[in-house]
Every structure is written in C-alpha cells, then in structure tokens.
Motif scaffolding. Structure first.
Motif, PDB file in Angstrom:
ATOM      1  N   ARG A 172      -2.912   8.272  -2.027  1.00  0.00           N
ATOM      2  CA  ARG A 172      -2.921   8.001  -0.586  1.00  0.00           C
ATOM      3  C   ARG A 172      -3.907   6.881  -0.254  1.00  0.00           C
ATOM      4  NH1 ARG A 172      -3.671  14.336   0.882  1.00  0.00           N
ATOM      5  NH2 ARG A 172      -1.537  15.068   0.448  1.00  0.00           N
ATOM      6  N   GLY A 173      -5.091   6.948  -0.859  1.00  0.00           N
ATOM      7  CA  GLY A 173      -6.089   5.915  -0.618  1.00  0.00           C
ATOM      8  C   GLY A 173      -5.657   4.557  -1.122  1.00  0.00           C
ATOM      9  N   MET A 174      -4.973   4.566  -2.260  1.00  0.00           N
ATOM     10  CA  MET A 174      -4.486   3.307  -2.824  1.00  0.00           C
ATOM     11  C   MET A 174      -3.429   2.688  -1.913  1.00  0.00           C
ATOM     12  SD  MET A 174      -5.064   1.545  -5.632  1.00  0.00           S
ATOM     13  CE  MET A 174      -4.894  -0.053  -4.872  1.00  0.00           C
ATOM     14  N   VAL A 175      -2.513   3.501  -1.457  1.00  0.00           N
ATOM     15  CA  VAL A 175      -1.438   3.011  -0.585  1.00  0.00           C
ATOM     16  C   VAL A 175      -2.005   2.521   0.743  1.00  0.00           C
ATOM     17  CG1 VAL A 175       0.622   3.719   0.705  1.00  0.00           C
ATOM     18  CG2 VAL A 175       0.347   4.409  -1.690  1.00  0.00           C
ATOM     19  N   ALA A 176      -2.964   3.251   1.297  1.00  0.00           N
ATOM     20  CA  ALA A 176      -3.595   2.830   2.552  1.00  0.00           C
ATOM     21  C   ALA A 176      -4.313   1.490   2.375  1.00  0.00           C
ATOM     22  CB  ALA A 176      -4.577   3.896   3.033  1.00  0.00           C
ATOM     23  N   ALA A 177      -4.988   1.321   1.246  1.00  0.00           N
ATOM     24  CA  ALA A 177      -5.696   0.065   0.989  1.00  0.00           C
ATOM     25  C   ALA A 177      -4.712  -1.094   0.835  1.00  0.00           C
ATOM     26  CB  ALA A 177      -6.554   0.198  -0.264  1.00  0.00           C
ATOM     27  N   LEU A 178      -3.591  -0.845   0.185  1.00  0.00           N
ATOM     28  CA  LEU A 178      -2.568  -1.889   0.044  1.00  0.00           C
ATOM     29  C   LEU A 178      -1.987  -2.277   1.399  1.00  0.00           C
ATOM     30  CD1 LEU A 178      -0.789  -0.692  -3.208  1.00  0.00           C
ATOM     31  CD2 LEU A 178      -1.785  -2.957  -2.854  1.00  0.00           C
ATOM     32  N   ALA A 179      -1.711  -1.265   2.228  1.00  0.00           N
ATOM     33  CA  ALA A 179      -1.178  -1.548   3.560  1.00  0.00           C
ATOM     34  C   ALA A 179      -2.175  -2.372   4.373  1.00  0.00           C
ATOM     35  CB  ALA A 179      -0.841  -0.244   4.277  1.00  0.00           C
ATOM     36  N   LEU A 180      -3.446  -2.013   4.277  1.00  0.00           N
ATOM     37  CA  LEU A 180      -4.486  -2.744   4.998  1.00  0.00           C
ATOM     38  C   LEU A 180      -4.610  -4.182   4.491  1.00  0.00           C
ATOM     39  CD1 LEU A 180      -6.711  -2.426   7.169  1.00  0.00           C
ATOM     40  CD2 LEU A 180      -8.276  -1.793   5.315  1.00  0.00           C
ATOM     41  N   ALA A 181      -4.343  -4.354   3.192  1.00  0.00           N
ATOM     42  CA  ALA A 181      -4.433  -5.694   2.601  1.00  0.00           C
ATOM     43  C   ALA A 181      -3.212  -6.552   2.893  1.00  0.00           C
ATOM     44  CB  ALA A 181      -4.639  -5.576   1.092  1.00  0.00           C
ATOM     45  N   GLY A 182      -2.175  -5.945   3.508  1.00  0.00           N
ATOM     46  CA  GLY A 182      -0.987  -6.709   3.873  1.00  0.00           C
ATOM     47  C   GLY A 182       0.119  -6.687   2.845  1.00  0.00           C
ATOM     48  N   ALA A 183       0.241  -5.588   2.094  1.00  0.00           N
ATOM     49  CA  ALA A 183       1.300  -5.481   1.091  1.00  0.00           C
ATOM     50  C   ALA A 183       2.655  -5.716   1.737  1.00  0.00           C
ATOM     51  CB  ALA A 183       1.266  -4.108   0.430  1.00  0.00           C
ATOM     52  N   ARG A 184       3.483  -6.501   1.070  1.00  0.00           N
ATOM     53  CA  ARG A 184       4.745  -6.929   1.684  1.00  0.00           C
ATOM     54  C   ARG A 184       5.914  -6.001   1.385  1.00  0.00           C
ATOM     55  NH1 ARG A 184       8.218  -9.515  -1.850  1.00  0.00           N
ATOM     56  NH2 ARG A 184       7.364 -10.196  -3.866  1.00  0.00           N
TER      57      ARG A 184
END
Length: 218
Positions: A172-184
């Motif tokens: 969950r933390g990894m996915v949240a960090a990716l979303a925050l980083a702008g994962a496309r």
C-alpha cells in the motif's frame, strides 16, 4: 498436461541456476517478449527444480492457451540458499543480458515479476535498472523512497489483505508513493480474504496477461 518442469530447460549462468522456456515455434526472424520471474524465499537452493515445481505463474503462463496467445521467453532463476534477490540484482541483469545475446529478444518488451521475496526483488530491479523494463508485476514489498525512480514503468501490484508474513501496508505504501510521484500506469489489486499466497489469484487475474504483454517501451 505437460508440466513446466518439462517445458523449461535447466541452465546455469556464472553459478546461478535457472530455467528457461523457449516458445515451441521459436524463430530468430521474430523478436520475443521476455519475462523474468523471481520466486519466494522458500524455493531458494541449487537444485534448479524447487522454484518451478509448484508455481502459479508457470502454471498459468505456460498453459497451452497462454503459450499460444503470448509466445515469449521465460527466465526463472533460483536464488542461492544464503542470498536474497535484492542483493543479486547485478547477477540477474547479467543473466538478462546473456539471454538477450543468445536469443531474439524484443528489448522494448522485457518484463519482471515476482512474489514474496521475489516481489522485493522485482522492486529492487526497478530501482537499480529503472529504464530496462517495459512493465512489472510485484507481489509484496517495496521501498517507497525509490518510487520516483521508476514512476514511468507500467506496474500492477498485488497483495493479500490478511497477509501476516509481509503486511499489506508494505505494498500500500509503495503504491501510494508511486501515485504521489505521478505514476502513469499504476494498478493495485488487494484480495480481502487472501493471506500471503495472493499470487495464486494474482497470476490468474483474467486481465493480467493481456495488460502485461500490451506494454512496450517507446
């Protein structure tokens, strides 16, 4: 049905045992996708058998229908008993490059996936080689601080909500960090009733392989 043990040839690269699957109608005139699969901690060793003897990604990806729909080269290395995948990233990259030199691989369609310790290994490969892979399917784990490095890589992560071996907060933390980083291109599936072995369901998701093999680096 033919087992993955019969389909995958045993090989060794610089002391690292691995199995390789080559499509039945392989021809060098065609370029093939490559899937790197990283097993979990319980399958470590040097027998070059345990890591594919019972394995849901092999049981699905190498089923007759999948082999016909998605002809690809599959690499399944076996982690030594005293090692962990994140520390073997250079050796895995060496194996990938060795395979690229030997077979007609499409460099724009190289994928990495893994479960449990192999999930952590998948994240590690993305961290160390963020521009190498066309897509990734990690099951468990992750280091949120590394997320910006590979936010451009299409990714579908999985976890079981009742996992007490690797708690779902890791993914969950990894996915949240990716979303925050702008994962496309980011997908996350969490199974409410699944424990640690969420890969049994993940690799059988109807949309997973169509999504994975549609990914290509531009």
């Amino acid at each position: 049905m033919v087992s993955c043990m019969d389909l995958m040839r045993p090989e060794t690269y610089e002391g690292l045992p691995y199995r390789i699957y080559i499509p039945e109608n392989y021809g060098a005139a065609q370029r093939y996708p490559l899937v790197l699969y990283l097993h979990g901690m319980g399958e470590r060793g040097d027998d070059n058998r345990l890591h594919i003897s019972k394995n849901s990604v092999m049981e699905t990806l190498l089923e007759p229908e999948a082999r016909a729909a998605y002809p690809c080269i599959v690499l399944a290395p076996q982690c030594p008993e005293s090692d962990f995948w994140p520390g073997l990233a250079p050796a895995l990259m060496g194996l990938l490059e060795h395979t690229k030199a030997a077979y007609a691989i499409d460099p724009a369609r190289i994928y990495v996936t893994g479960l449990s310790m192999g999930g952590f290994g998948t994240w590690a490969m993305l961290t160390d080689y963020p521009d190498y892979f066309a897509a990734a399917v990690p099951i468990c784990g992750g280091d949120p601080e590394a997320a910006p490095l590979f936010r451009h890589v299409p990714l579908w992560a999985f976890h079981g909500a009742k996992d007490t071996t690797v708690y779902p907060d890791a993914t969950r933390g990894m996915v949240a960090a990716l979303a925050l980083a702008g994962a496309r291109d980011l997908h996350y599936t969490e199974y409410p009733e699944a424990a640690h072995n969420s890969w049994d369901r993940a690799y059988r998701e109807p949309g997973l392989f169509p999504w994975l093999f549609a990914q290509a680096k531009v």
